[in-house]
Write an enzyme that holds these catalytic residues in place. Structure first.
Site, PDB file in Angstrom:
ATOM      1  N   GLN A  89      27.178  73.407  27.641  1.00 13.36           N
ATOM      2  CA  GLN A  89      25.659  72.971  27.643  1.00 13.36           C
ATOM      3  C   GLN A  89      24.945  73.557  28.983  1.00 13.36           C
ATOM      4  OE1 GLN A  89      24.332  68.543  27.399  1.00 13.36           O
ATOM      5  NE2 GLN A  89      23.890  69.486  25.381  1.00 13.36           N
TER       6      GLN A  89
ATOM      7  N   GLU B 106      34.154  69.640  27.156  1.00 16.56           N
ATOM      8  CA  GLU B 106      33.872  71.017  27.719  1.00 16.56           C
ATOM      9  C   GLU B 106      35.502  71.829  27.571  1.00 16.56           C
ATOM     10  OE1 GLU B 106      32.724  68.665  29.408  1.00 16.56           O
ATOM     11  OE2 GLU B 106      30.420  69.039  29.008  1.00 16.56           O
TER      12      GLU B 106
ATOM     13  N   GLU C 207      28.070  70.809  22.533  1.00 16.65           N
ATOM     14  CA  GLU C 207      27.239  69.545  22.878  1.00 16.65           C
ATOM     15  C   GLU C 207      25.933  69.600  22.379  1.00 16.65           C
ATOM     16  OE1 GLU C 207      28.156  68.733  26.708  1.00 16.65           O
ATOM     17  OE2 GLU C 207      30.352  68.817  26.158  1.00 16.65           O
TER      18      GLU C 207
ATOM     19  N   HIS D 175      22.086  70.340  37.491  1.00 17.04           N
ATOM     20  CA  HIS D 175      21.357  71.252  36.537  1.00 17.04           C
ATOM     21  C   HIS D 175      20.573  72.333  37.325  1.00 17.04           C
ATOM     22  CE1 HIS D 175      21.704  67.050  34.779  1.00 17.04           C
ATOM     23  NE2 HIS D 175      21.570  67.753  33.698  1.00 17.04           N
TER      24      HIS D 175
ATOM     25  N   ASP E 246      26.746  74.262  35.056  1.00 16.84           N
ATOM     26  CA  ASP E 246      27.193  73.253  36.133  1.00 16.84           C
ATOM     27  C   ASP E 246      28.307  72.640  35.285  1.00 16.84           C
ATOM     28  OD1 ASP E 246      24.680  72.693  38.069  1.00 16.84           O
ATOM     29  OD2 ASP E 246      23.936  73.388  35.972  1.00 16.84           O
ATOM     30  N   TYR E 247      28.335  72.510  34.023  1.00 18.59           N
ATOM     31  CA  TYR E 247      29.484  71.815  33.541  1.00 18.59           C
ATOM     32  C   TYR E 247      30.560  72.604  33.123  1.00 18.59           C
ATOM     33  CZ  TYR E 247      25.717  68.338  33.687  1.00 18.59           C
ATOM     34  OH  TYR E 247      24.812  67.394  34.234  1.00 18.59           O
ATOM     35  N   ILE E 248      30.526  73.807  33.358  1.00 17.12           N
ATOM     36  CA  ILE E 248      31.493  74.590  33.072  1.00 17.12           C
ATOM     37  C   ILE E 248      32.805  74.328  33.873  1.00 17.12           C
ATOM     38  CG2 ILE E 248      31.326  76.547  34.647  1.00 17.12           C
ATOM     39  CD1 ILE E 248      31.315  78.442  32.019  1.00 17.12           C
TER      40      ILE E 248
END
Ligand SMILES: Cc1ncc(C[n+]2csc(CCOP(=O)(O)OP(=O)(O)O)c2C)c(N)n1
Length: 803
Positions: free
Chosen positions: A547, A525, A494, A592, A550-552
């Site tokens: 990105q 993701e 992203e 974040h 946390d978004y993993i």
């Protein structure tokens, strides 16, 4: 129904007949495997069975359109397809069912996966690539429903990359990108998010992917009315259909028992996908499940009598049989003869598979029995030992567990005895573990000379007048060198392409290397990771960017279920050396500033987890990884891109070693162990501690998986006598993992004079803002006071109570 000799290729009616009969023979053979397979489970020889009965005929059609160099990403129903491409014999099918650990006999996973999970071998015995363009390829199946979808996207995208990107050496991997990636999925599994995410992404990317939905109306016991809007997946995906103005999908429908139309449909799909690079969905309707979902239950419990009767009539093998007779291809008698022959062939295959499975285990049983006979004679507990021995002897079809468990129990009866016979038993047990444990535990990581763990450290070197630059410049220039040196490398994620990632670590590189190699993706993701897995399986060197750390979590199921088990579950016969690049550690707020490292560490064994404290170290990790053949997750410091670092003069040559810690400050009083952004705080704290007379040694772990291979941490602790783990994850998260390594693996307990301590974040996600951070994660004052407390406890005179 019409007969369709392949007139385009001018095959004669006789050839056509032969082909049809070969297909029917295979359909019957596969069905016999399913029927006998179920019996093997119900009689206790195998633990669990899930079979491809009711799905035979469409798989024959798919196999005809599947060419050498193509890839499959499917699921547990595809045994007929695997047999049709010559990758599975009935004997291997049964060896899988019994969990034979011999890869030559059970080539799918050497017994690591339950039957029905298929692969082909991409690597030879040295871990080198075979010529994938000269063989039929199947990526390795996993059990989680729709788990095959993300990787399917990458398998298909690799063709696009091979076609469009110049300079890649495609020898052995691709023939100008003409390969199609074929997916299969059950109708109910299309309810999963991974299915929809993949479908959308493949439409955007316009990749040569053909996904077949085997639709039998059920997902175990749950009917389509609870699964799919309008009970019809191709109906609701209609909006994806391409038209003259818009790219999209070709959506085809065909009945799963209609042999002639299936063949035509699959040929059409193959041509469109291969020539035009357009994704295709084939909705294969009216399939059945003659024996129910698996050996765990019976479908009579949830299907009505009418449905069961309908399934009987629409069984694809039965329908194909009727069609063969109606079309005058052959007679009822001739087909009965085929069926009889297949029954016999499969029965013999099953017998052989069982015999070859059992023989080496029985040999171990005999070996042990003769040792136990001697131990019994020499031991005062001979009576008890003989009893155990007799019990073992009486087992006709033993497991290794039966044998080893008996041996270990007997050993207990010899406690305090010192005879050569006892020693023999003890040695036998040790040897047995040495020989058998690798059957179940090998190949979690690369065991070849390409293991990145073997890459030696090359330190950064500097000119006297080296410039101080933002960290992001170092990482950017290193990626520039990587893309230059490795034409098969590419990065995507992203905001990765056009703007060169959110922190500009790839600034200007898309312009230089093109939109395929430095690419923007949708916000998805799980399939970003799937893209990476699929491309890595085909010999590319993808770097998938998530990105923020946390978004993993959105991709963690794919990373955990697929990537981290891939090398292990294929026993080293496939590899996906995908590098996952992300950035994490303290910044702002709940989403974040995460460091959900404990969860990650425990869920992705099989992947290296690297946590460089600055961008020079990060650059060195990428360089090391690209020389190796394992997958890895690299977590860059989110707050490190604008911090100044000296520009090395050997950037592209730096190798940060994997599994090696670094002592960044020597000291005498206590060893402080940390990593990533927190390490910088520890360094600052150590300076402040000096002012009160505490001289701390600081160790940067750098590599959480693998962890301190040389056991340098315990060496430091043996010097200081104290240690503290400082981590920004929750209590009991990564700090517990680190503590376990130090105490249990490195045995540091024998050197410590103070209780081992961990300093972590609070149990909740970090609150927003400076104060949120201060009250959520360890601060410099927290670290100072925690270390001071340890020293106070040890020496209250020199370090009187602080507060
Ligand atoms: C993520 C996940 N959830 C649940 C399961 C348990 N499970 C295995 S198969 C299955 C049903 C699949 O049905 P369908 O996709 O229609 O395929 P079929 O078995 O009918 O061919 C379920 C719920 C699983 N394996 N993975």
């Amino acid at each position: 129904m019409q007969i369709i000799p392949d007139l385009k290729n001018n095959i004669s009616f006789n050839d056509f007949k032969t082909e049809v009969l070969n297909d029917y023979t295979l359909a019957v053979k596969s069905r016999e495997c399913s029927l006998l397979g179920r019996r093997e489970v119900l009689t206790g020889k195998a633990k669990f069975g899930i079979f491809g009965d009711g799905k035979e005929v469409p798989q024959l059609a798919m196999a005809k359109a599947f060419l050498k160099g193509d890839w499959r990403s499917g699921y547990y129903r595809d045994q007929t397809f695997m047999m049709a491409i010559g990758a599975l014999t009935p004997e291997q099918f049964f060896s899988g069912l019994y969990a034979n650990t011999n890869l030559d006999l059970e080539p799918m996973s050497a017994g690591r996966q339950m039957g029905g999970h298929f692969i082909t071998h991409s690597l030879d015995e040295n871990g080198d690539w075979k010529d994938l363009t000269k063989q039929y390829n199947s990526s390795p199946d996993i059990s989680p429903t729709a788990g095959q979808m993300p990787r399917l996207l990458g398998l298909a995208q690799a063709s696009k990359i091979f076609k469009e990107v110049k300079g890649i050496n495609t020898t052995g991997f691709s023939n100008n990108g003409n390969e199609v990636a074929w997916g299969t999925i059950g109708n109910a599994s299309t309810s999963e998010g991974l299915f929809f995410e993949t479908i959308n992404a493949a439409g955007v990317l316009q990749v040569p992917m053909v996904i077949s939905v085997w639709d039998d109306e059920y997902g175990i016991s749950v009917h389509a009315k609870h699964q799919t809007t309008k009970e019809n997946i191709s109906e609701i995906l209609k909006g994806f259909q391409r038209d003259k103005d818009n790219k999209g999908y070709e959506i085809l429908r065909v009945k799963g028992w209609d042999y002639a139309n299936l063949i035509e449909t699959y040929q059409e799909a193959s041509a469109i996908a291969r020539e035009e690079h357009v994704p295709i969905l084939i909705h294969v309707l009216e399939l059945t499940q003659p024996q129910g979902h698996s050996t765990s239950g019976s479908h009579e419990r949830y299907k009505s009598a009418e449905r069961l009767e309908w399934e009987k009539q629409h069984d694809c093998n039965t329908k194909m049989r009727e069609w063969i007779i109606e079309s005058g291809i052959t007679t009822n008698e001739a087909l009965t003869e085929i069926e009889r022959a297949m029954k016999k062939e499969v029965r013999n295959a099953k017998k052989n598979a069982w015999a070859t499975f059992l023989k080496p285990i029985q040999n171990e049983q005999q070996e042990l029995i003769s040792i136990l006979t001697n131990v019994a004679t020499s031991s005062v507990n001979g009576v008890f030992i003989n009893k155990l021995k007799d019990t073992l002897s009486a087992i006709d079809e033993p497991t290794r567990k039966d044998i080893l468990s008996c041996a270990r129990k007997v050993l207990r009866y010899t406690i305090g005895e010192y005879s050569t016979e006892k020693q023999q038993l003890s040695d036998w047990i040790n040897n047995c573990f040495e020989k058998n444990q690798p059957r179940f535990s090998s190949h979690l990581y690369s065991e070849t000379e390409k293991s990145p763990i073997l890459i030696k450290e090359v330190k950064a070197t500097y000119n006297d007048d080296a410039k101080q630059v933002d960290g992001r410049i170092i990482i950017r220039d290193n990626f520039d060198a990587i893309f230059n040196n490795y034409p098969e490398s590419l990065i995507f994620g992203e905001d990765t392409g056009n703007i060169g990632d959110v922190n500009q670590g790839l600034e200007g590189l898309q312009e230089k290397y093109g939109e395929y190699r430095v690419a923007d993706t949708g916000i998805r993701e799980a399939t970003i990771i799937g893209q990476g897995i699929g491309m890595a399986l085909r010999g590319l060197r993808p770097i998938a960017e998530i990105q923020y750390l946390d978004y993993i979590l959105y991709a963690l199921n794919v990373i955990s279920d697929d990537l981290s088990t891939l090398h292990y579950r294929t026993k080293g016969k496939q590899k996906a050396p995908l590098i996952i690049r992300t950035r994490g550690h303290r910044l702002e707020g709940i989403w974040h500033s995460g460091s959900q490292m404990g969860g990650i560490l425990n869920l992705i064994r099989g992947i290296h987890v690297l946590v460089p404290r600055n961008m020079t170290k990060a650059a060195g990790f990428y360089n090391t990884l690209l020389q190796g053949d394992d997958p890895a997750l690299v977590v860059e410091c989110l707050n490190g891109y604008r911090l100044k670092e000296k520009m090395p003069n050997n950037l592209s040559e730096i190798n940060t070693p994997i599994g090696v810690v670094e002592t960044v400050k020597e000291g005498t009083d206590i060893t402080l162990v940390s990593y990533g952004s927190t390490l910088r705080m520890v360094e600052q704290t150590a300076k402040e501690l000096l002012s009160v007379g505490i001289d701390a040694e600081i160790i940067d772990i750098q590599s959480l998986l693998p962890f301190d291979i040389n056991h340098d941490i315990v060496k430091s602790i043996s010097k200081t006598g104290r240690f503290m783990v400082i981590d920004e994850d929750v209590p009991g998260g990564a700090s517990a993992y680190i503590l376990n390594e130090i105490l249990n693996t490195q045995n540091a307990y024998q050197f410590i004079d103070s209780a081992p301590k961990t300093l972590t974040a609070k149990a909740h996600r970090p609150a927003y803002g400076n104060d949120g951070d201060y009250f959520s994660k360890p601060s410099i004052e927290d670290i100072f006071e925690a270390v001071y407390d340890v020293m106070h406890e040890a020496n209250p005179t020199d370090f009187p109570k602080l507060r």
